[in-house]
Write a protein that holds these residues in place. Structure first.
Motif: not given
Length: 374
Positions: A227-251
């Motif tokens: 993940e330390k390598e991924m944070v250099e690429d904004p597109a990968k950062v966004k995908q990383l963030v989305l993968s960590k959200l768990g069970k959240v509402s649609d909003k």
């Protein structure tokens, strides 16, 4: 010869310059960038920050733009189940509410800057060397310019040149990475005026409405080597963030999904060891440091901007009194005494904020079963 030179046109620097102006003292603000540094999305401002903004005369301008939040909603990342809801109440005032609003950082800086006379902020003014000249300080800029000043205030952030001159060490890495984002919904976000916070699986993130259309969000986590390598690429950062959200509402999911890459900031979290507040030189002669230059702290109690504003108001009141004395012969002594008093007043406050923020973050992001339960 300038009365006061402030290094850094961030929150602390602009608030200090404006506060001094309100009390009849002029200053020069040196900013290394060629314009205001408006990155950083947004920040939460609690009651203490609003009291400081009121003191320098801009609180009413900002309140009109941002919604007051009524409380915090806490949800488990693992189960998606809400675990608590707490109203913002002031324990020191019977029936009183804590004031918490989320403010766009760009708007805050522009509001402060617009109140200053034209020419107060000097852009493209990078400080490369500081030199003592009797009772004055010589400030050497990268373009060859040299300024002399009666008072030098360092507000130049975690990589402060002024704090290094005073002997502070480089801020330490807290072992966590933070991603912050900001998104505007033309049709409105549909969220209640509450602070939505999520914990679990070693992740902590939050979603905070600013007004009816804009939303600020953050996420902090301990990155793996991959993940330390991924944070250099904004597109990968966004995908990383989305993968960590768990069970959240649609909003909530929509907030993250619709954030543009250019509206995201990723950075390692840094802080100053709290014991440096006890033996470090917060002030020395006619120099002092405030804000992140003095006490960078992790964002876990949302006090970075608030404490910088506190610093500014307290310093301004002490310093203006010293500079407006009509005793030229003792002016330098009065300045030194004012800065020493500021250091005494802020030392334990900074120690408390740094320690509390770090411990809160450590507990909230622990993977251990015992600490998670606690």
């Amino acid at each position: 010869m300038e009365d006061v030179v402030i290094v850094g046109a961030g929150i602390a620097g602009l608030a200090t310059s404006l506060g001094l102006l309100r009390l009849g003292v002029s200053s020069v603000v040196l900013e290394s960038a060629d314009s205001l540094r408006t990155s950083g999305s947004a920040l939460g401002i609690w009651s203490n920050g609003w009291r400081a903004l009121d003191a320098i005369g801009v609180g009413h301008i900002l309140r009109a733009k941002y919604n007051k939040l009524s409380g915090i909603v806490i949800t488990s990342v693992s189960s998606g189940v809400q675990t608590a809801e707490l109203p913002f109440r002031d324990s020191h005032t019977q029936g009183g509410d804590l004031e918490f609003r989320c403010v766009n950082r760009r708007v805050l800086l522009e509001t402060l800057a617009n109140e200053l006379p034209i020419g107060t902020i000097r852009y493209s003014s990078k400080v490369v060397h500081i030199q003592s000249e009797d009772h004055a300080k010589s400030i050497h800029l990268s373009d060859g310019t040299v300024l002399e000043t009666k008072v030098l205030i360092g507000c130049d952030g975690v990589n402060s040149v002024v704090s290094k001159f005073l002997g502070f060490s480089t801020p330490a890495y807290a072992g966590r990475t933070s991603v912050r984002g900001f998104v505007n919904f033309q049709d409105g976000h549909g969220l209640e005026a509450k602070f939505f916070q999520f914990f679990g699986k070693g992740v902590r993130f939050g979603v905070i409405p600013c007004d009816d259309y804009a939303v600020y969000w953050f996420i902090t986590f301990r990155p793996s080597s991959l993940e330390k390598e991924m944070v250099e690429d904004p597109a990968k950062v966004k995908q990383l963030v989305l993968s960590k959200l768990g069970k959240v509402s649609d909003k909530i999911m929509r907030v993250f999904e619709e954030t543009e890459l250019e509206n995201m900031v990723c950075a390692p979290l840094r802080f100053r060891y709290p014991w440096e507040m006890l033996w470090g030189n917060i002030s020395k002669d006619n120099i002092c440091v405030i804000g992140d230059a003095l006490h960078p702290l992790t964002p876990d109690i949302a006090q970075g901007g608030c404490s910088a504003l506190e610093d500014s108001v307290i310093l301004v009141r002490l310093l203006a009194r010293a500079l407006k004395r009509n005793d030229e012969g003792n002016e330098h002594h009065a300045i030194t005494e004012a800065l020493e008093k500021f250091a005494r007043e802020r030392r334990w406050r900074c120690f408390d904020l740094i320690s509390t923020s770090y411990i809160v973050g450590y507990i909230q992001q622990s993977d251990g079963v015992l600490l998670q339960f606690f």
